[in-house]
Design a protein around this motif. Structure first.
Motif, PDB file in Angstrom:
ATOM      1  N   GLN A  44       3.523   6.370 -27.289  1.00 45.39           N
ATOM      2  CA  GLN A  44       4.400   7.387 -27.871  1.00 45.39           C
ATOM      3  C   GLN A  44       5.548   6.731 -28.643  1.00 45.39           C
ATOM      4  OE1 GLN A  44       5.305  10.320 -24.818  1.00 45.39           O
ATOM      5  NE2 GLN A  44       3.258  11.132 -25.034  1.00 45.39           N
ATOM      6  N   ARG A  45       5.140   5.957 -29.658  1.00 44.15           N
ATOM      7  CA  ARG A  45       6.109   5.217 -30.472  1.00 44.15           C
ATOM      8  C   ARG A  45       5.620   5.130 -31.902  1.00 44.15           C
ATOM      9  NH1 ARG A  45       4.293   0.186 -31.889  1.00 44.15           N
ATOM     10  NH2 ARG A  45       2.562  -0.651 -30.694  1.00 44.15           N
ATOM     11  N   ASP A  46       6.516   4.698 -32.801  1.00 42.95           N
ATOM     12  CA  ASP A  46       6.124   4.498 -34.191  1.00 42.95           C
ATOM     13  C   ASP A  46       5.681   3.045 -34.395  1.00 42.95           C
ATOM     14  OD1 ASP A  46       8.420   2.894 -34.568  1.00 42.95           O
ATOM     15  OD2 ASP A  46       9.533   4.490 -35.568  1.00 42.95           O
ATOM     16  N   ALA A  47       5.270   2.725 -35.609  1.00 40.68           N
ATOM     17  CA  ALA A  47       4.749   1.393 -35.901  1.00 40.68           C
ATOM     18  C   ALA A  47       5.795   0.298 -35.700  1.00 40.68           C
ATOM     19  CB  ALA A  47       4.198   1.342 -37.327  1.00 40.68           C
ATOM     20  N   GLY A  48       7.072   0.664 -35.798  1.00 42.23           N
ATOM     21  CA  GLY A  48       8.141  -0.307 -35.585  1.00 42.23           C
ATOM     22  C   GLY A  48       8.533  -0.490 -34.128  1.00 42.23           C
ATOM     23  N   GLY A  49       7.860   0.235 -33.233  1.00 37.25           N
ATOM     24  CA  GLY A  49       8.132   0.103 -31.810  1.00 37.25           C
ATOM     25  C   GLY A  49       9.159   1.089 -31.275  1.00 37.25           C
ATOM     26  N   ALA A  51      10.520   4.525 -29.897  1.00 32.38           N
ATOM     27  CA  ALA A  51       9.946   5.669 -29.178  1.00 32.38           C
ATOM     28  C   ALA A  51      10.101   6.931 -30.019  1.00 32.38           C
ATOM     29  CB  ALA A  51      10.654   5.850 -27.839  1.00 32.38           C
ATOM     30  N   TRP A  52       9.085   7.786 -29.959  1.00 35.96           N
ATOM     31  CA  TRP A  52       9.190   9.084 -30.613  1.00 35.96           C
ATOM     32  C   TRP A  52      10.270   9.902 -29.914  1.00 35.96           C
ATOM     33  CZ3 TRP A  52       3.251   9.918 -30.207  1.00 35.96           C
ATOM     34  CH2 TRP A  52       2.601   9.269 -31.256  1.00 35.96           C
ATOM     35  N   TYR A 105      -0.562  19.747 -40.704  1.00 35.69           N
ATOM     36  CA  TYR A 105       0.765  19.602 -40.114  1.00 35.69           C
ATOM     37  C   TYR A 105       1.155  18.148 -39.844  1.00 35.69           C
ATOM     38  CZ  TYR A 105      -2.397  19.997 -36.099  1.00 35.69           C
ATOM     39  OH  TYR A 105      -3.449  19.856 -35.237  1.00 35.69           O
ATOM     40  N   ALA A 106       0.261  17.209 -40.097  1.00 34.73           N
ATOM     41  CA  ALA A 106       0.549  15.797 -39.832  1.00 34.73           C
ATOM     42  C   ALA A 106       1.767  15.319 -40.618  1.00 34.73           C
ATOM     43  CB  ALA A 106      -0.669  14.940 -40.161  1.00 34.73           C
ATOM     44  N   THR A 111       7.325  13.049 -41.146  1.00 36.84           N
ATOM     45  CA  THR A 111       8.613  13.033 -41.845  1.00 36.84           C
ATOM     46  C   THR A 111       9.704  13.845 -41.169  1.00 36.84           C
ATOM     47  OG1 THR A 111       7.987  14.919 -43.229  1.00 36.84           O
ATOM     48  CG2 THR A 111       7.450  12.704 -44.068  1.00 36.84           C
ATOM     49  N   GLY A 112       9.321  14.784 -40.320  1.00 36.10           N
ATOM     50  CA  GLY A 112      10.291  15.653 -39.674  1.00 36.10           C
ATOM     51  C   GLY A 112      10.673  16.830 -40.562  1.00 36.10           C
ATOM     52  N   THR A 113      11.387  17.773 -39.970  1.00 33.53           N
ATOM     53  CA  THR A 113      11.888  18.946 -40.690  1.00 33.53           C
ATOM     54  C   THR A 113      13.333  19.173 -40.240  1.00 33.53           C
ATOM     55  OG1 THR A 113      11.286  20.566 -38.985  1.00 33.53           O
ATOM     56  CG2 THR A 113       9.569  19.990 -40.599  1.00 33.53           C
ATOM     57  N   ARG A 114      13.936  20.228 -40.726  1.00 30.30           N
ATOM     58  CA  ARG A 114      15.302  20.551 -40.284  1.00 30.30           C
ATOM     59  C   ARG A 114      15.340  20.833 -38.787  1.00 30.30           C
ATOM     60  NH1 ARG A 114      17.169  25.500 -43.109  1.00 30.30           N
ATOM     61  NH2 ARG A 114      14.954  25.890 -43.038  1.00 30.30           N
ATOM     62  N   ARG A 115      14.254  21.377 -38.254  1.00 30.68           N
ATOM     63  CA  ARG A 115      14.237  21.783 -36.849  1.00 30.68           C
ATOM     64  C   ARG A 115      13.456  20.835 -35.939  1.00 30.68           C
ATOM     65  NH1 ARG A 115      12.085  27.395 -36.191  1.00 30.68           N
ATOM     66  NH2 ARG A 115      12.984  27.102 -34.133  1.00 30.68           N
ATOM     67  N   MET A 116      12.806  19.840 -36.521  1.00 37.15           N
ATOM     68  CA  MET A 116      11.959  18.957 -35.723  1.00 37.15           C
ATOM     69  C   MET A 116      12.189  17.511 -36.168  1.00 37.15           C
ATOM     70  SD  MET A 116       7.791  18.951 -35.452  1.00 37.15           S
ATOM     71  CE  MET A 116       7.578  18.456 -37.155  1.00 37.15           C
ATOM     72  N   PRO A 117      12.454  16.606 -35.226  1.00 34.93           N
ATOM     73  CA  PRO A 117      12.651  15.207 -35.623  1.00 34.93           C
ATOM     74  C   PRO A 117      11.342  14.573 -36.092  1.00 34.93           C
ATOM     75  CG  PRO A 117      12.645  15.402 -33.237  1.00 34.93           C
ATOM     76  CD  PRO A 117      12.577  16.802 -33.785  1.00 34.93           C
ATOM     77  N   ALA A 118      11.476  13.600 -36.970  1.00 29.86           N
ATOM     78  CA  ALA A 118      10.300  12.843 -37.404  1.00 29.86           C
ATOM     79  C   ALA A 118       9.747  12.059 -36.216  1.00 29.86           C
ATOM     80  CB  ALA A 118      10.680  11.885 -38.528  1.00 29.86           C
ATOM     81  N   ARG A 119       8.440  12.040 -36.136  1.00 28.47           N
ATOM     82  CA  ARG A 119       7.738  11.218 -35.156  1.00 28.47           C
ATOM     83  C   ARG A 119       6.628  10.502 -35.911  1.00 28.47           C
ATOM     84  NH1 ARG A 119       8.696  16.198 -32.283  1.00 28.47           N
ATOM     85  NH2 ARG A 119      10.192  15.814 -30.594  1.00 28.47           N
ATOM     86  N   PRO A 120       6.997   9.420 -36.615  1.00 25.87           N
ATOM     87  CA  PRO A 120       6.000   8.723 -37.436  1.00 25.87           C
ATOM     88  C   PRO A 120       4.815   8.256 -36.596  1.00 25.87           C
ATOM     89  CG  PRO A 120       8.213   7.960 -37.936  1.00 25.87           C
ATOM     90  CD  PRO A 120       8.313   8.815 -36.704  1.00 25.87           C
ATOM     91  N   HIS A 121       3.641   8.700 -36.976  1.00 26.47           N
ATOM     92  CA  HIS A 121       2.443   8.432 -36.187  1.00 26.47           C
ATOM     93  C   HIS A 121       1.357   7.740 -36.993  1.00 26.47           C
ATOM     94  CE1 HIS A 121       0.507  11.885 -38.142  1.00 26.47           C
ATOM     95  NE2 HIS A 121       1.739  12.371 -38.138  1.00 26.47           N
ATOM     96  N   VAL A 122       1.635   7.436 -38.241  1.00 19.60           N
ATOM     97  CA  VAL A 122       0.691   6.681 -39.061  1.00 19.60           C
ATOM     98  C   VAL A 122       1.461   5.491 -39.620  1.00 19.60           C
ATOM     99  CG1 VAL A 122      -0.781   6.691 -41.113  1.00 19.60           C
ATOM    100  CG2 VAL A 122      -0.650   8.730 -39.671  1.00 19.60           C
TER     101      VAL A 122
END
Length: 150
Positions: A44-49, A51-52, A105-106, A111-122
């Motif tokens: 549950q993390r992005d490519a840079g390590g 955490a989402w 929705y990926a 990238t995230g939205t105003r209401r949802m934080p980005a969780r880079p998964h690719v």
């Protein structure tokens, strides 16, 4: 064979490598990327390590679990299933690849939205890029060797 002829053979082989078909090695690279995507989801993390961002309690209650970026499993499966799913973007050509997901929705999770934080998964980290570079480098070396040895 004298040195001049040997140099000429090696140069010709190296020049032909630019026009070779590396589709098989690029398909192997996508399989490596799929393995990396599995690790991102498991950790549950992005490519840079990093955490989402954690899920909001309202999201956990709605989903009835706390797994980040997993609801139906559609996006996860599109990025990790061997040979892909209908949502997998898996394209390779002689010298290029394109990999990702067409799940609509990926993008918003990435990238995230105003209401949802980005969780880079690719993405890709340096060790994974190094592994892919070795696979591709070996394919180039194999092609050059075949050209030199006939």
């Amino acid at each position: 064979m004298n040195l001049e002829n040997l140099v000429s053979v090696v140069i010709d082989a190296a020049e032909s490598a630019a026009d070779a078909d590396y589709t098989e090695a690029l398909d192997d690279a996508i399989e490596i990327l799929q393995g990396f995507e599995r690790r991102l989801y498991l950790e549950q993390r992005d490519a840079g390590g990093r955490a989402w961002a954690p899920l909001a309690m309202s999201t956990i209650l709605r989903k009835e679990h706390g797994a980040i970026l997993v609801d139906s499993g559609r996006m996860y499966e599109s990025l990790t299933t061997p040979n892909g799913t209908a949502d997998t973007i898996w394209e390779t050509g002689d010298t290029w690849l394109r990999f990702g997901t067409s799940v609509p929705y990926a993008h918003w999770h990435q990238t995230g939205t105003r209401r949802m934080p980005a969780r880079p998964h690719v993405g890709c980290d340096q060790p994974t890029a190094d592994t892919i570079a070795r696979v591709l480098g070996n394919a180039v070396a194999e092609h050059i060797g075949e050209q030199i040895h006939g």
